[in-house]
Design a protein around this motif. Structure first.
Motif, PDB file in Angstrom:
ATOM      1  N   UNK A 213       0.839  -1.207   0.000  1.00  0.00           N
ATOM      2  CA  UNK A 213       0.000   0.000   0.000  1.00  0.00           C
ATOM      3  C   UNK A 213       0.877   1.260   0.000  1.00  0.00           C
ATOM      4  N   UNK A 214       1.980   1.221   0.725  1.00  0.00           N
ATOM      5  CA  UNK A 214       2.906   2.351   0.727  1.00  0.00           C
ATOM      6  C   UNK A 214       3.487   2.563  -0.672  1.00  0.00           C
ATOM      7  N   UNK A 215       3.839   1.472  -1.343  1.00  0.00           N
ATOM      8  CA  UNK A 215       4.322   1.567  -2.719  1.00  0.00           C
ATOM      9  C   UNK A 215       3.267   2.168  -3.634  1.00  0.00           C
ATOM     10  N   UNK A 216       2.007   1.769  -3.450  1.00  0.00           N
ATOM     11  CA  UNK A 216       0.911   2.317  -4.258  1.00  0.00           C
ATOM     12  C   UNK A 216       0.753   3.818  -4.027  1.00  0.00           C
ATOM     13  N   UNK A 217       0.872   4.241  -2.774  1.00  0.00           N
ATOM     14  CA  UNK A 217       0.755   5.666  -2.462  1.00  0.00           C
ATOM     15  C   UNK A 217       1.849   6.468  -3.165  1.00  0.00           C
ATOM     16  N   UNK A 218       3.063   5.960  -3.138  1.00  0.00           N
ATOM     17  CA  UNK A 218       4.163   6.657  -3.789  1.00  0.00           C
ATOM     18  C   UNK A 218       3.962   6.681  -5.305  1.00  0.00           C
TER      19      UNK A 218
ATOM     20  N   UNK B 295       0.915   1.879 -10.488  1.00  0.00           N
ATOM     21  CA  UNK B 295       1.128   2.340 -11.863  1.00  0.00           C
ATOM     22  C   UNK B 295       0.174   1.662 -12.849  1.00  0.00           C
ATOM     23  N   UNK B 296      -0.677   0.767 -12.355  1.00  0.00           N
ATOM     24  CA  UNK B 296      -1.641   0.086 -13.215  1.00  0.00           C
ATOM     25  C   UNK B 296      -1.091  -1.139 -13.922  1.00  0.00           C
TER      26      UNK B 296
ATOM     27  N   UNK C  70       8.243  -3.660 -17.279  1.00  0.00           N
ATOM     28  CA  UNK C  70       6.788  -3.767 -17.255  1.00  0.00           C
ATOM     29  C   UNK C  70       6.263  -2.540 -18.002  1.00  0.00           C
ATOM     30  N   UNK C  71       5.742  -2.749 -19.196  1.00  0.00           N
ATOM     31  CA  UNK C  71       5.378  -1.643 -20.080  1.00  0.00           C
ATOM     32  C   UNK C  71       3.906  -1.257 -20.029  1.00  0.00           C
ATOM     33  N   UNK C  72       3.053  -2.095 -19.428  1.00  0.00           N
ATOM     34  CA  UNK C  72       1.617  -1.910 -19.636  1.00  0.00           C
ATOM     35  C   UNK C  72       0.937  -0.933 -18.685  1.00  0.00           C
ATOM     36  N   UNK C  73       1.631  -0.266 -17.801  1.00  0.00           N
ATOM     37  CA  UNK C  73       0.994   0.663 -16.870  1.00  0.00           C
ATOM     38  C   UNK C  73       0.916   2.072 -17.424  1.00  0.00           C
ATOM     39  N   UNK C  74       0.501   3.009 -16.561  1.00  0.00           N
ATOM     40  CA  UNK C  74       0.442   4.406 -17.001  1.00  0.00           C
ATOM     41  C   UNK C  74       1.838   4.948 -17.275  1.00  0.00           C
ATOM     42  N   UNK C  75       2.830   4.333 -16.672  1.00  0.00           N
ATOM     43  CA  UNK C  75       4.246   4.586 -16.961  1.00  0.00           C
ATOM     44  C   UNK C  75       4.945   3.234 -16.974  1.00  0.00           C
ATOM     45  N   UNK C  76       5.942   3.052 -17.835  1.00  0.00           N
ATOM     46  CA  UNK C  76       6.720   1.819 -17.766  1.00  0.00           C
ATOM     47  C   UNK C  76       7.477   1.741 -16.428  1.00  0.00           C
ATOM     48  N   UNK C  77       7.653   0.533 -15.940  1.00  0.00           N
ATOM     49  CA  UNK C  77       8.429   0.295 -14.725  1.00  0.00           C
ATOM     50  C   UNK C  77       9.637  -0.543 -15.099  1.00  0.00           C
TER      51      UNK C  77
ATOM     52  N   UNK D  83      11.433   6.966 -20.446  1.00  0.00           N
ATOM     53  CA  UNK D  83      10.043   7.377 -20.273  1.00  0.00           C
ATOM     54  C   UNK D  83       9.326   6.630 -19.162  1.00  0.00           C
ATOM     55  N   UNK D  84      10.077   5.976 -18.285  1.00  0.00           N
ATOM     56  CA  UNK D  84       9.462   5.203 -17.216  1.00  0.00           C
ATOM     57  C   UNK D  84      10.060   5.516 -15.858  1.00  0.00           C
ATOM     58  N   UNK D  85       9.714   4.676 -14.900  1.00  0.00           N
ATOM     59  CA  UNK D  85      10.212   4.772 -13.531  1.00  0.00           C
ATOM     60  C   UNK D  85      11.220   3.652 -13.327  1.00  0.00           C
ATOM     61  N   UNK D  86      12.400   3.994 -12.834  1.00  0.00           N
ATOM     62  CA  UNK D  86      13.439   2.998 -12.562  1.00  0.00           C
ATOM     63  C   UNK D  86      13.499   2.721 -11.072  1.00  0.00           C
ATOM     64  N   UNK D  87      13.430   1.439 -10.720  1.00  0.00           N
ATOM     65  CA  UNK D  87      13.574   0.998  -9.340  1.00  0.00           C
ATOM     66  C   UNK D  87      14.806   0.104  -9.296  1.00  0.00           C
TER      67      UNK D  87
END
Length: 157
Positions: free
Chosen positions: A14-19, A50-51, A67-74, A99-103
Motif C-alpha cells: 500500500x505504501x508503494x501504491x501511495x508513492x 502504476x496500473x 513492465x510496459x503496460x501501466x500508465x508509466x513503464x516500470x 520514459x518510465x520509472x526505474x527501481x
C-alpha cells in the motif's frame, strides 16, 4: 528524511501504491536493504499503483525486468550480481533518462552509474517483530523532496 513503518506485506505494498500515484517519467528510486527486507514487496505495490497487472518478480537473475503496460513503464532492476562491476555495460542511463520509472535494488553496486537526483529508500526488518518494516526515505534533489512532501500529505488525509 522521512521514516515510515509498515506492518505486513499488504501495508508495504500500500505504501508503494501511495508513492506510485506521484511518480513521473524519469524518476529513479533506489531500494537498499538486506535480503528479505521487503524491496520486491514494495515494488509490487509501486507496480499496482502504476496500473501494471502482470505479477512482479525479483529480477535477481535477469538483472532488469521491464513492465510496459501501466500508465508509466516500470524498470525493475536488481544489480546484486554486479557487485564485481559491469553496470556500465548495461546502459542504465538509458533507463534512468527514459520514459518510465526505474527501481534499483542493491544500488551500491552501481554507484558510478546512478544519477545525482534520486529517491533512496532504506528498508529494514524489525528485529523484534518480523512483520514490521522500517522505511527511511532520503531525497536527493528538489523533485524528490516534493515527492516526499506529496507522500506525507497523502498519509495525513
Amino acid at each position: 528524511m522521512k521514516s515510515i513503518t509498515t506492518i505486513g506485506a499488504e501495508e508495504t505494498q500500500a505504501l508503494g501504491q501511495q508513492l506510485a500515484a506521484h511518480l513521473q517519467a524519469g524518476d529513479v528510486i533506489l531500494l537498499d536493504g538486506d535480503l528479505g527486507a521487503g524491496k520486491t514487496t514494495f515494488t509490487k505495490g509501486l507496480a499496482t499503483g502504476l496500473g501494471i497487472k502482470r505479477p512482479v518478480k525479483s529480477p535477481t537473475f535477469t538483472i532488469i525486468r521491464e513492465y510496459q503496460e501501466g500508465k508509466l513503464p516500470l524498470y525493475h532492476m536488481d544489480v546484486y550480481r554486479l557487485e564485481n562491476g559491469g553496470g556500465d555495460e548495461l546502459g542504465l542511463d538509458e533507463y534512468f533518462n527514459g520514459n518510465g520509472v526505474s527501481v534499483v535494488e542493491w544500488s551500491p553496486f552501481v554507484t558510478d552509474e546512478l544519477p545525482e537526483a534520486r529517491l533512496v529508500i532504506h528498508l529494514t526488518r524489525d528485529e523484534a517483530d518480523d512483520d514490521l518494516r522500517h522505511f527511511v526515505f532520503e531525497a536527493h534533489g528538489n523533485r524528490y523532496e516534493q515527492l516526499l512532501n506529496q507522500l506525507e500529505a497523502d498519509r495525513h488525509e
